[in-house]
Design an enzyme around this catalytic site. Structure first.
Site, PDB file in Angstrom:
ATOM      1  N   CYS A  53       0.829  -1.204   0.000  1.00  0.00           N
ATOM      2  CA  CYS A  53       0.000   0.000   0.000  1.00  0.00           C
ATOM      3  C   CYS A  53       0.866   1.257   0.000  1.00  0.00           C
ATOM      4  O   CYS A  53       1.430   1.634   1.036  1.00  0.00           O
ATOM      5  CB  CYS A  53      -0.910  -0.027   1.220  1.00  0.00           C
ATOM      6  SG  CYS A  53      -1.846   1.486   1.422  1.00  0.00           S
ATOM      7  N   CYS A  59      -0.360   4.136   2.230  1.00  0.00           N
ATOM      8  CA  CYS A  59      -0.146   3.911   3.674  1.00  0.00           C
ATOM      9  C   CYS A  59       1.331   4.114   4.027  1.00  0.00           C
ATOM     10  O   CYS A  59       1.655   4.809   4.982  1.00  0.00           O
ATOM     11  CB  CYS A  59      -0.516   2.488   4.084  1.00  0.00           C
ATOM     12  SG  CYS A  59      -2.050   1.876   3.431  1.00  0.00           S
ATOM     13  N   ASP A  60       2.232   3.499   3.270  1.00  0.00           N
ATOM     14  CA  ASP A  60       3.644   3.434   3.675  1.00  0.00           C
ATOM     15  C   ASP A  60       4.581   4.318   2.854  1.00  0.00           C
ATOM     16  O   ASP A  60       5.739   4.511   3.247  1.00  0.00           O
ATOM     17  CB  ASP A  60       4.134   1.973   3.583  1.00  0.00           C
ATOM     18  CG  ASP A  60       3.326   1.057   4.491  1.00  0.00           C
ATOM     19  OD1 ASP A  60       2.878   1.545   5.547  1.00  0.00           O
ATOM     20  OD2 ASP A  60       3.147  -0.118   4.150  1.00  0.00           O
TER      21      ASP A  60
END
Ligand code: NAP
Length: 297
Positions: free
Chosen positions: A130, A133-134
């Site tokens: 992701c 997200c990261d």
């Protein structure tokens, strides 16, 4: 005893909860992690009617608030089995057991893995599924994205605004993403396309250090700080043993009805042609309509 238990708190599950509560059904949503499902990773939703410039996270929060305001109960427990007891269904979670007259399975999909030896250990240490997200953890670093679909190209584009260098590695020479998206990516001077190549190993100490790729029979090592794997998704349905699925695990559910009376399916884990936010929420409404018809019989 609940009238309805919904397994999964993504857009399909929460929309089911909204419709069920409005129909006066005592409703429980069981979610394994956090409500919102796959949509929480979308930076900006552009294709849901009348929801312009809203992040996936905000969309999910509003959906959850709406379901709760209407009276849905939400519990965090990972469902490991559903047992058909005829007029009632026993839903087994890792923590508790629950009983309902009907169940809607809305568990969505999960990222497909590379199936490489040390992949699991490297999650959180350089391997991610992701980018939204990261990605921010890799500001000014070197990253690679693996895959050739809309998600991979979108993630590479997103990461090009954060990382120093982005490789996008794809096993063929043609992308599934649109030509417009590819052109946009090619115009970035910190992006390199590596085609006809597969990743054959992840090289790491505690963190990922490099990846080995194979292109036309030759191997090459590329130093990277992170690898974002974006090679499609698989349905999260392995817990439901008696439910009829396709070979690849999608639940067969014409009109959201499964092969077990009283058990319904909604969203991306259902066999369908178009997996989008709008079709997931539409499934929620259809599944609850079927639940009502079943309960009235
Ligand atoms: P996808 O379209 O299924 O693409 C997966 C990509 O990963 C493909 O390029 C595929 O290669 C590659 N791949 C699959 N298995 C692999 C393996 N074992 N090793 C190496 N490469 C592998 O998945 P997605 O991009 O996540 O999209 C999922 C769905 O959502 C699609 O229907 C897509 O259209 C839709 N979507 C739409 C948008 C949008 O903006 N409209 C955005 C995101 C997603 P091959 O090409 O060689 O098969």
């Amino acid at each position: 005893m609940y009238d309805l238990i919904i397994v999964g708190g993504g857009p399909a599950g929460l929309t089911s909860a909204i419709y069920a509560c409005r129909a006066g059904l005592k409703t429980l949503v069981l979610e394994a992690n956090a409500c919102g499902g796959q949509i929480i990773v979308a930076a900006d939703i552009e294709n849901y009617p009348a929801a312009m410039h809203i992040s996936g996270l905000d969309f999910a929060k509003r959906l959850e608030e709406q379901a709760e305001e209407l009276g849905a109960e939400i519990e965090f427990d990972k469902v490991i089995a559903i047992e058909d007891k005829g007029e009632t269904k026993l839903v087994r979670g890792e923590d508790n057991e629950y009983e309902a007259k009907t169940v809607i399975i809305a568990t969505g999909t999960e990222p497909r893995k590379l199936a490489l030896e040390n992949e699991e250990e490297l999650i959180g240490h350089g391997v991610s599924y992701c980018a939204t997200c990261d990605g921010p953890l890799y500001k000014d670093k070197i990253v690679a994205v693996y895959g050739g679909g809309y998600s991979a190209v979108g993630e590479a584009n997103y990461l090009s605004n954060i990382a120093k260098r982005v490789y996008i590695i794809h096993r063929r020479d043609e992308f599934r993403a649109s030509a417009k998206m590819i052109e946009k990516l090619k115009a970035k001077d910190n992006v390199e396309l590596i085609l006809n190549s597969t990743i054959t190993s992840l090289n790491a100490d505690k963190n990922l250090k490099s990846i080995t790729i194979e292109s036309n029979g030759e191997t090459k090592e590329i130093e990277v700080d992170a690898l974002f794997v974006s090679i499609g998704r698989t349905p999260s349905t392995s817990a439901f043993k008696d439910i009829r699925t396709t070979e690849d695990g999608y639940i067969e559910g014409d009109q959201c009805r499964t092969n077990i009376p009283g058990v319904f399916v909604a969203g991306d884990c259902r066999v369908k042609d178009v997996r989008q936010l709008v079709t997931a929420t539409a499934d929620g409404a259809i599944a609850v309509n079927e639940v009502q018809k079943y309960l009235q019989k």
